[in-house]
Write a protein that holds these residues in place. Structure first.
Motif, PDB file in Angstrom:
ATOM      1  N   ILE A 131     -63.864  13.057 -17.743  1.00 39.42           N
ATOM      2  CA  ILE A 131     -64.824  11.856 -17.519  1.00 39.42           C
ATOM      3  C   ILE A 131     -64.019  10.655 -17.533  1.00 39.42           C
ATOM      4  CG2 ILE A 131     -66.693  10.584 -18.346  1.00 39.42           C
ATOM      5  CD1 ILE A 131     -67.744  13.182 -19.981  1.00 39.42           C
ATOM      6  N   ILE A 132     -64.347   9.692 -16.516  1.00 43.89           N
ATOM      7  CA  ILE A 132     -63.593   8.601 -16.277  1.00 43.89           C
ATOM      8  C   ILE A 132     -64.563   7.407 -16.690  1.00 43.89           C
ATOM      9  CG2 ILE A 132     -62.519   6.699 -15.086  1.00 43.89           C
ATOM     10  CD1 ILE A 132     -61.432   9.132 -13.267  1.00 43.89           C
ATOM     11  N   VAL A 133     -64.624   6.442 -17.538  1.00 42.88           N
ATOM     12  CA  VAL A 133     -65.438   5.476 -17.908  1.00 42.88           C
ATOM     13  C   VAL A 133     -64.887   4.229 -17.430  1.00 42.88           C
ATOM     14  CG1 VAL A 133     -66.799   4.492 -19.898  1.00 42.88           C
ATOM     15  CG2 VAL A 133     -66.144   6.927 -19.939  1.00 42.88           C
ATOM     16  N   ASP A 134     -65.662   3.525 -16.467  1.00 39.75           N
ATOM     17  CA  ASP A 134     -65.278   2.290 -16.147  1.00 39.75           C
ATOM     18  C   ASP A 134     -66.182   1.093 -16.776  1.00 39.75           C
ATOM     19  OD1 ASP A 134     -64.354   0.144 -14.795  1.00 39.75           O
ATOM     20  OD2 ASP A 134     -65.150   0.750 -12.703  1.00 39.75           O
ATOM     21  N   ALA A 135     -65.647   0.481 -17.792  1.00 41.93           N
ATOM     22  CA  ALA A 135     -66.208  -0.659 -18.535  1.00 41.93           C
ATOM     23  C   ALA A 135     -65.427  -1.846 -18.159  1.00 41.93           C
ATOM     24  CB  ALA A 135     -66.079  -0.220 -19.896  1.00 41.93           C
ATOM     25  N   THR A 136     -65.003  -2.050 -16.720  1.00 41.18           N
ATOM     26  CA  THR A 136     -64.456  -3.065 -16.385  1.00 41.18           C
ATOM     27  C   THR A 136     -65.677  -3.896 -15.494  1.00 41.18           C
ATOM     28  OG1 THR A 136     -63.500  -2.341 -14.144  1.00 41.18           O
ATOM     29  CG2 THR A 136     -62.147  -1.850 -16.240  1.00 41.18           C
ATOM     30  N   ALA A 137     -65.093  -4.934 -14.896  1.00 38.76           N
ATOM     31  CA  ALA A 137     -65.756  -5.682 -13.577  1.00 38.76           C
ATOM     32  C   ALA A 137     -64.952  -5.701 -12.512  1.00 38.76           C
ATOM     33  CB  ALA A 137     -66.459  -7.021 -14.187  1.00 38.76           C
ATOM     34  N   SER A 138     -63.889  -4.712 -12.572  1.00 35.81           N
ATOM     35  CA  SER A 138     -62.812  -4.739 -11.522  1.00 35.81           C
ATOM     36  C   SER A 138     -63.342  -4.133 -10.076  1.00 35.81           C
ATOM     37  CB  SER A 138     -61.711  -4.030 -11.974  1.00 35.81           C
ATOM     38  OG  SER A 138     -60.805  -3.695 -10.813  1.00 35.81           O
ATOM     39  N   VAL A 139     -63.363  -4.826  -9.055  1.00 37.58           N
ATOM     40  CA  VAL A 139     -63.527  -4.328  -7.614  1.00 37.58           C
ATOM     41  C   VAL A 139     -62.770  -3.245  -7.402  1.00 37.58           C
ATOM     42  CG1 VAL A 139     -63.631  -5.018  -5.188  1.00 37.58           C
ATOM     43  CG2 VAL A 139     -64.704  -6.533  -6.957  1.00 37.58           C
ATOM     44  N   ASP A 140     -61.368  -3.230  -7.688  1.00 35.33           N
ATOM     45  CA  ASP A 140     -60.538  -2.267  -7.327  1.00 35.33           C
ATOM     46  C   ASP A 140     -60.733  -1.010  -7.874  1.00 35.33           C
ATOM     47  OD1 ASP A 140     -59.169  -4.054  -5.688  1.00 35.33           O
ATOM     48  OD2 ASP A 140     -57.613  -4.484  -7.433  1.00 35.33           O
ATOM     49  N   GLU A 141     -61.167  -1.114  -9.193  1.00 34.22           N
ATOM     50  CA  GLU A 141     -61.360   0.178 -10.286  1.00 34.22           C
ATOM     51  C   GLU A 141     -62.688   0.737  -9.544  1.00 34.22           C
ATOM     52  OE1 GLU A 141     -59.394   1.641 -11.881  1.00 34.22           O
ATOM     53  OE2 GLU A 141     -58.218   0.217 -12.895  1.00 34.22           O
ATOM     54  N   ALA A 142     -63.769   0.000  -9.204  1.00 33.85           N
ATOM     55  CA  ALA A 142     -65.014   0.496  -8.517  1.00 33.85           C
ATOM     56  C   ALA A 142     -64.894   1.309  -7.131  1.00 33.85           C
ATOM     57  CB  ALA A 142     -66.044  -0.780  -8.505  1.00 33.85           C
ATOM     58  N   SER A 143     -63.829   0.775  -6.462  1.00 33.10           N
ATOM     59  CA  SER A 143     -63.410   1.208  -5.232  1.00 33.10           C
ATOM     60  C   SER A 143     -62.882   2.713  -5.319  1.00 33.10           C
ATOM     61  CB  SER A 143     -62.373   0.529  -4.385  1.00 33.10           C
ATOM     62  OG  SER A 143     -61.172   0.462  -4.998  1.00 33.10           O
ATOM     63  N   ARG A 144     -62.501   2.869  -6.646  1.00 34.04           N
ATOM     64  CA  ARG A 144     -61.929   4.523  -6.711  1.00 34.04           C
ATOM     65  C   ARG A 144     -63.016   5.523  -7.040  1.00 34.04           C
ATOM     66  NH1 ARG A 144     -57.967   1.119  -9.039  1.00 34.04           N
ATOM     67  NH2 ARG A 144     -56.083   0.915  -7.365  1.00 34.04           N
ATOM     68  N   HIS A 145     -64.328   4.911  -7.356  1.00 36.07           N
ATOM     69  CA  HIS A 145     -65.301   6.019  -7.976  1.00 36.07           C
ATOM     70  C   HIS A 145     -65.486   7.048  -7.017  1.00 36.07           C
ATOM     71  CE1 HIS A 145     -67.342   2.535 -10.745  1.00 36.07           C
ATOM     72  NE2 HIS A 145     -65.965   3.009 -11.038  1.00 36.07           N
ATOM     73  N   ALA A 146     -66.025   6.695  -5.837  1.00 32.21           N
ATOM     74  CA  ALA A 146     -66.190   7.886  -4.996  1.00 32.21           C
ATOM     75  C   ALA A 146     -64.970   8.842  -4.919  1.00 32.21           C
ATOM     76  CB  ALA A 146     -66.449   7.376  -3.372  1.00 32.21           C
ATOM     77  N   GLU A 147     -63.608   8.403  -4.812  1.00 31.64           N
ATOM     78  CA  GLU A 147     -62.419   9.214  -4.607  1.00 31.64           C
ATOM     79  C   GLU A 147     -62.415  10.102  -6.120  1.00 31.64           C
ATOM     80  OE1 GLU A 147     -57.751   8.360  -5.538  1.00 31.64           O
ATOM     81  OE2 GLU A 147     -59.053   6.796  -4.628  1.00 31.64           O
ATOM     82  N   TRP A 148     -62.618   9.404  -7.236  1.00 35.24           N
ATOM     83  CA  TRP A 148     -62.600  10.438  -8.524  1.00 35.24           C
ATOM     84  C   TRP A 148     -63.583  11.254  -8.441  1.00 35.24           C
ATOM     85  CZ3 TRP A 148     -62.341   5.063 -11.331  1.00 35.24           C
ATOM     86  CH2 TRP A 148     -61.082   4.677 -11.401  1.00 35.24           C
ATOM     87  N   LEU A 149     -64.864  10.998  -7.988  1.00 32.49           N
ATOM     88  CA  LEU A 149     -65.924  12.164  -7.828  1.00 32.49           C
ATOM     89  C   LEU A 149     -65.559  13.074  -6.958  1.00 32.49           C
ATOM     90  CD1 LEU A 149     -68.832   9.446  -7.762  1.00 32.49           C
ATOM     91  CD2 LEU A 149     -68.585  10.923  -9.634  1.00 32.49           C
ATOM     92  N   LEU A 150     -65.016  13.081  -5.608  1.00 29.70           N
ATOM     93  CA  LEU A 150     -64.674  13.803  -4.854  1.00 29.70           C
ATOM     94  C   LEU A 150     -63.612  14.900  -5.405  1.00 29.70           C
ATOM     95  CD1 LEU A 150     -64.608  12.061  -1.580  1.00 29.70           C
ATOM     96  CD2 LEU A 150     -65.982  13.948  -2.189  1.00 29.70           C
ATOM     97  N   ALA A 151     -62.871  14.341  -6.359  1.00 29.65           N
ATOM     98  CA  ALA A 151     -61.663  14.966  -7.057  1.00 29.65           C
ATOM     99  C   ALA A 151     -62.232  15.929  -8.195  1.00 29.65           C
ATOM    100  CB  ALA A 151     -60.535  14.074  -7.432  1.00 29.65           C
ATOM    101  N   GLY A 152     -63.477  15.705  -8.466  1.00 28.26           N
ATOM    102  CA  GLY A 152     -64.122  16.601  -9.522  1.00 28.26           C
ATOM    103  C   GLY A 152     -64.081  16.033 -11.009  1.00 28.26           C
ATOM    104  N   TYR A 153     -63.901  14.653 -10.830  1.00 23.78           N
ATOM    105  CA  TYR A 153     -63.977  14.134 -12.306  1.00 23.78           C
ATOM    106  C   TYR A 153     -65.314  13.431 -12.475  1.00 23.78           C
ATOM    107  CZ  TYR A 153     -59.008  14.342 -11.786  1.00 23.78           C
ATOM    108  OH  TYR A 153     -57.851  14.838 -11.666  1.00 23.78           O
ATOM    109  N   HIS A 154     -66.139  13.412 -13.441  1.00 22.48           N
ATOM    110  CA  HIS A 154     -67.353  12.496 -13.505  1.00 22.48           C
ATOM    111  C   HIS A 154     -66.826  11.279 -13.741  1.00 22.48           C
ATOM    112  CE1 HIS A 154     -69.136  16.523 -14.096  1.00 22.48           C
ATOM    113  NE2 HIS A 154     -68.761  16.597 -15.304  1.00 22.48           N
ATOM    114  N   VAL A 155     -67.786  10.487 -13.439  1.00 26.09           N
ATOM    115  CA  VAL A 155     -67.642   8.885 -13.611  1.00 26.09           C
ATOM    116  C   VAL A 155     -68.934   8.136 -14.387  1.00 26.09           C
ATOM    117  CG1 VAL A 155     -67.391   6.580 -12.242  1.00 26.09           C
ATOM    118  CG2 VAL A 155     -66.209   8.694 -11.577  1.00 26.09           C
ATOM    119  N   VAL A 156     -68.645   7.494 -15.258  1.00 25.48           N
ATOM    120  CA  VAL A 156     -69.581   6.777 -16.013  1.00 25.48           C
ATOM    121  C   VAL A 156     -69.222   5.295 -15.952  1.00 25.48           C
ATOM    122  CG1 VAL A 156     -70.506   6.265 -18.213  1.00 25.48           C
ATOM    123  CG2 VAL A 156     -70.456   8.723 -17.546  1.00 25.48           C
ATOM    124  N   THR A 157     -70.334   4.655 -15.547  1.00 25.42           N
ATOM    125  CA  THR A 157     -69.831   3.033 -15.565  1.00 25.42           C
ATOM    126  C   THR A 157     -70.776   1.839 -15.779  1.00 25.42           C
ATOM    127  OG1 THR A 157     -69.016   1.636 -13.477  1.00 25.42           O
ATOM    128  CG2 THR A 157     -70.839   3.072 -12.954  1.00 25.42           C
TER     129      THR A 157
END
Length: 362
Positions: A97-123
């Motif tokens: 699980i990757i937890v994004d507790a930032t307000a970063s546009v760059d980090e948010a742009s990777r959410h779909a990539e991480w999901l496709l790679a098989g990681y869960h994303v909580v944000t």
């Protein structure tokens, strides 16, 4: 994050953890989440990575929460999401699980990539789901492939508005109107403001109490409220673009592009116009509230509105958020969800709740 921000804990690394967790963001929300990760509720979670905007620490075997603040402060490791992901992979845990507790546009742009790679994303990061429509659509495409995404913290700090709206939409209940107060900071300000004290004085106090961002223009611009409205509208089935939300900024034009220091020095320039609007509203027996509104034709607007004292938004307290949903089945009276909509503790709890909801632990 200082060592004072991290709780004293006696729990050692859990070797039989079901889930490995990497947390992006070590600010007030990230620090609050670390405290929750040290409680029995998170006993089956293993923290393997923590990052702020400049540095990070990671260990597939697990990081010791009692010393994590000092570890991060002394880390020589620069930011590298790839290394954090590698720590998740090396953990041996079945859930990553990757937890994004930032307000970063760059980090948010990777959410779909991480999901496709098989990681869960909580944000708690609204930049993707509440940004350009293409970003929202990229998430929907991933969901159709089985991606698991926890976003309860993006709107209402975990108040059950997103799951409620999803359930209604899944049951075929159409949203007719949505109206409410979506900002804890703006809720506090206009719950207090009656013209007897300059608005700038209330704003300084709200900033001192931590109810606003360090640069209050983040709140006063209406951009954050607009992102939340976009997320809700899209969940309800309205494919709105970011440019389709009409936004009223409370920041005077001359102060919009200056430095944060210059803005704070010029706060008194907010007072005259708001005092005039407050007096005009009071002459009609009304009060001012900063509302977000969506109608059944998809027209979306956020801004300062006069409401009668009988209006639900006129009876809010503190930093309360309020979401009033009128639907084809909740038509005579709206379905109202209300409660604290700001604060690191409730936001962190929303993140932990989404983590735990990804798979059964009991």
């Amino acid at each position: 994050m200082s060592r004072a921000d991290v709780p004293e804990v006696r729990r050692q690394v859990v070797t039989g953890a079901h889930s490995a967790v990497a947390v992006l963001g070590a600010g007030v929300v990230g620090a609050a989440l670390l405290k929750l990760l040290a409680t029995p509720a998170a006993a089956q979670l293993r923290l393997v990575g923590l990052a702020n905007s400049r540095a990070q620490v990671q260990d597939p075997a697990g990081l010791e929460l009692a010393t994590i603040g000092a570890q991060l402060a002394g880390s020589k490791l620069g930011r590298d999401d790839g290394a954090l992901v590698a720590a998740l992979d090396a953990s041996g845990c079945p859930h990553k699980i990757i937890v994004d507790a930032t307000a970063s546009v760059d980090e948010a742009s990777r959410h779909a990539e991480w999901l496709l790679a098989g990681y869960h994303v909580v944000t708690a990061n609204k930049s993707l789901a509440g940004g350009e429509l293409a970003g929202w659509r990229s998430l929907q495409a991933v969901f159709r492939q089985g991606g698991r995404y926890g976003d309860s913290a993006t709107v209402g700090a975990g108040l059950p508005v997103l799951p409620t709206l999803r359930r209604l939409h899944a049951c075929g209940d159409g949203l007719l109107t949505l109206e409410g107060v979506f900002s804890g900071s703006l809720s506090y300000l206009f719950n207090q403001y009656d013209g007897s004290v300059p608005f700038s004085s209330l704003l300084k106090e709200a900033r001192r109490l931590g109810y606003t961002e360090p640069d209050p223009r983040t709140d006063l611009s209406g951009a954050d409220v607009a992102r939340k409205l976009l997320i809700l509208a899209r969940v309800a089935g309205f494919a709105l673009g970011a440019d389709e939300v009409e936004v009223e900024s409370l920041v005077p034009e001359p102060l919009r592009e200056v430095s944060a220091e210059a803005f704070l020095a010029g706060l008194a320039s907010l007072d005259e116009a708001l005092a005039r609007r407050c007096a005009e509203a009071a002459s009609r027996g009304h009060v001012l509230r900063y509302l977000a509104r969506l109608n059944q034709r998809g027209k979306a607007k956020v801004g300062l509105v006069e409401v009668p004292t009988s209006h639900p938004a006129a009876r809010l307290y503190g930093t309360d958020n309020q979401f009033a949903l009128t639907t084809t089945r909740y038509h005579t009276q709206p379905l109202v969800i209300q409660g604290p909509g700001a604060g690191p503790e409730v936001t962190a709890q929303a993140l932990l709740g989404d983590i735990l909801a990804l798979h059964p632990f009991v």
